[in-house]
Design an enzyme around this catalytic site. Structure first.
Site, mmCIF file in Angstrom:
data_model
loop_
_atom_site.group_PDB
_atom_site.id
_atom_site.type_symbol
_atom_site.label_atom_id
_atom_site.label_comp_id
_atom_site.label_asym_id
_atom_site.label_seq_id
_atom_site.Cartn_x
_atom_site.Cartn_y
_atom_site.Cartn_z
ATOM 1 N N HIS A 19 -19.721 -2.040 105.548
ATOM 2 C CA HIS A 19 -19.011 -1.405 104.240
ATOM 3 C C HIS A 19 -18.263 -0.013 104.771
ATOM 4 O O HIS A 19 -18.222 1.009 104.419
ATOM 5 C CB HIS A 19 -20.189 -0.739 103.405
ATOM 6 C CG HIS A 19 -19.526 -0.620 102.006
ATOM 7 N ND1 HIS A 19 -19.295 0.669 101.352
ATOM 8 C CD2 HIS A 19 -19.384 -1.390 100.934
ATOM 9 C CE1 HIS A 19 -18.851 0.670 100.263
ATOM 10 N NE2 HIS A 19 -19.051 -0.570 99.616
ATOM 11 N N ASP A 51 -15.900 -4.227 93.872
ATOM 12 C CA ASP A 51 -15.603 -4.644 95.386
ATOM 13 C C ASP A 51 -16.955 -5.415 95.920
ATOM 14 O O ASP A 51 -16.875 -6.004 96.785
ATOM 15 C CB ASP A 51 -15.269 -3.554 96.378
ATOM 16 C CG ASP A 51 -16.529 -2.423 96.264
ATOM 17 O OD1 ASP A 51 -16.799 -1.998 95.319
ATOM 18 O OD2 ASP A 51 -16.701 -2.033 97.313
ATOM 19 N N HIS A 52 -18.032 -5.391 94.904
ATOM 20 C CA HIS A 52 -18.936 -6.541 94.994
ATOM 21 C C HIS A 52 -19.187 -7.498 94.031
ATOM 22 O O HIS A 52 -19.941 -8.445 94.434
ATOM 23 C CB HIS A 52 -20.142 -5.826 95.155
ATOM 24 C CG HIS A 52 -20.546 -4.564 96.158
ATOM 25 N ND1 HIS A 52 -21.078 -4.618 97.158
ATOM 26 C CD2 HIS A 52 -19.624 -3.483 96.117
ATOM 27 C CE1 HIS A 52 -21.044 -3.579 97.955
ATOM 28 N NE2 HIS A 52 -20.100 -2.814 97.517
#
Lengths: 308, 308
Positions: free
Chosen positions: A271, A67-68
């Site tokens: 986040h 997800d990064h």
């Protein structure tokens, strides 16, 4: 004031929702763009932001979770289709090039530009980027895999000359640059005019710190002391404190604790876990500890060190 | 009629815009979901569609270009976070597993389910999926890399029994399934009651053909003859005909030619080049050749074989 903005492209966590994209943001410092993390959809969000793709030369990846960084392939491919010729630099913890290299070699065969990977160790703070206007230093974090945040520190700018005094002391033009950079002026009679009579100080340097993903980790406080803006993850609310610890994430209150201890000027939390339909519960928990806090959201642009 | 829907998740081409995601769509056949292509952002669009992730067991990839498969990593990762246990099957031309395998091994270490890759040759039509309600056959296309479309053919359903006739001839319950499947009825007196007196035929089978990416390729006409719905790429307008040929893509008019020659019932065009601010020019060029055409757009749902 010269531009120093933070654009939030995505502020969800691993599970994207209809409201949040995976993590990605862009720092715009005097029209140079620096991307931080590149989750899936980052390029679509970047396009939506109307920032210029051609101004982006550096991407900083905090850690090797999907997800990064899953958005890198699409971004790199699109920059190629746009006919980019300037080098692109990707800074990350060790391992990214080995993983993405074969994909790029296959899917982005005929790139019109070069991609350089710069990999670093996440144990100690490291200066990983430095130019005339900004430096970027890693902030070691504590997560399930090697991970670090990034501290963006603006370089001091030259002093402002006071036009009337320059005229009064008949300072020649060729002396001006030295004087802007702090030198005194010696006139033809040998008399010394101290710099502080000829200039006023430039604006104080501004700092932005990005800290995600991380468990509650007080060791970072010293390094981010007094920054103008802190992005700190706040994946969970207080009720999920055990889960936060277990997964090496922070609660909203813990993000506030870090901001308070570091005496930062402003805090933005993000986040967010997909379980929160809206993040007002998180914001309430953070502001109880550190009032000057805002929620990240997609397409938000924050003026770093600006008036609220 | 049982459900047979096409959901457009993304219908842009290689360069995503603020209006279009990269290619991805989902066929919903009687609540079983089949994904066709999986460009970046497919999982976000799937979530937006409100279709159930758990109903998706098969993904079909037309060819190994990034805008048709970069979304796979995020999708697979998300299905894991959702606690999926059912196997996921990915069907594609040769090479996908070798490319994505190492990424999955690293980023999706602890998946709660298994991913199986099924790779095929794109030169000849192949039956690559078959169950009680549908079959999927590849449609060889002509693109810069091995590429094929997919033909979804519904299986014939049992006839409908005519309740009054069943009662009249005193057909016992245990005979009903045989009769639905076409058998005649023999009564205790040995008299044969022909099936057509006891049943009416079920609805005709419906067919959907997906053809992207491809240059103008008349060889596909025979295979897609008479389908209820054809998705054909229409990357360019007539003014870019040379560029279409050069890049192995089709113009809007060519998509219409194929639909006309194949006598399909409805045409939907997509895979639009980023150069078009809106696609009305493309629609006009296609409808001049084949009137029953619509433009694909994100979040559009089309009833396959349905009334217009």
């Amino acid at each position: 004031m010269e531009k120093f903005e933070l654009h939030i492209l995505g502020c969800g966590s691993a599970l994207p929702t209809t409201r949040h994209f995976a993590t990605s943001q862009v720092v715009n410092l005097r029209e140079k763009l620096f991307m931080i993390d590149c989750g899936e959809g980052a390029q679509m969000q970047l396009r939506k932001s109307r920032l210029k793709f051609s101004r982006l030369n550096h991407v900083f990846i905090s850690h090797l979770h999907g997800d990064h960084c899953f958005g890198l392939l699409g971004l790199i491919s699109t920059l190629g289709l746009l006919g980019r010729t300037a080098d692109l630099h990707i800074h990350s913890p060790h391992g990214l090039e080995e993983l993405f290299g074969p994909m790029l070699a296959f899917f982005c065969k005929n790139l019109t530009y070069k991609v350089f990977f710069h990999e670093f160790d996440t144990k100690e703070p490291l200066l990983i980027y430095d130019d005339r206007s900004v430096s970027v230093t890693t902030i070691p974090l504590r997560h399930r895999v090697p991970c670090c945040g990034f501290l963006f520190e603006e370089k001091p700018r030259p002093n402002h000359i006071i036009r009337e005094m320059i005229d009064f002391y008949q300072v020649p033009v060729y002396e001006l640059n030295r004087i802007k950079n702090g030198a005194d002026f010696v006139n033809p009679e040998g008399e010394v005019i101290p710099n502080e009579r000829l200039t006023r100080p430039s604006e104080p340097v501004r700092k932005y710190a990005y800290c995600s993903d991380t468990s509650f980790y007080q060791k970072i406080v010293e390094q981010i002391k007094g920054v103008d803006l802190l992005f700190h993850e706040a994946t969970f609310a207080q009720t999920e404190k055990a889960r936060a610890k277990e997964t090496y994430h922070s609660t909203a209150a813990q993000a506030g604790e870090i901001a308070k201890a570091a005496e930062v000027k402003q805090l933005v939390i993000g986040h967010f876990s997909a379980r929160y339909e809206n993040e007002s519960v998180l914001l309430a928990e953070t502001t109880a500890v550190f009032p000057n806090t805002i929620l990240a959201k997609e397409n938000l642009c924050i003026n770093v060190g600006g008036e609220e």
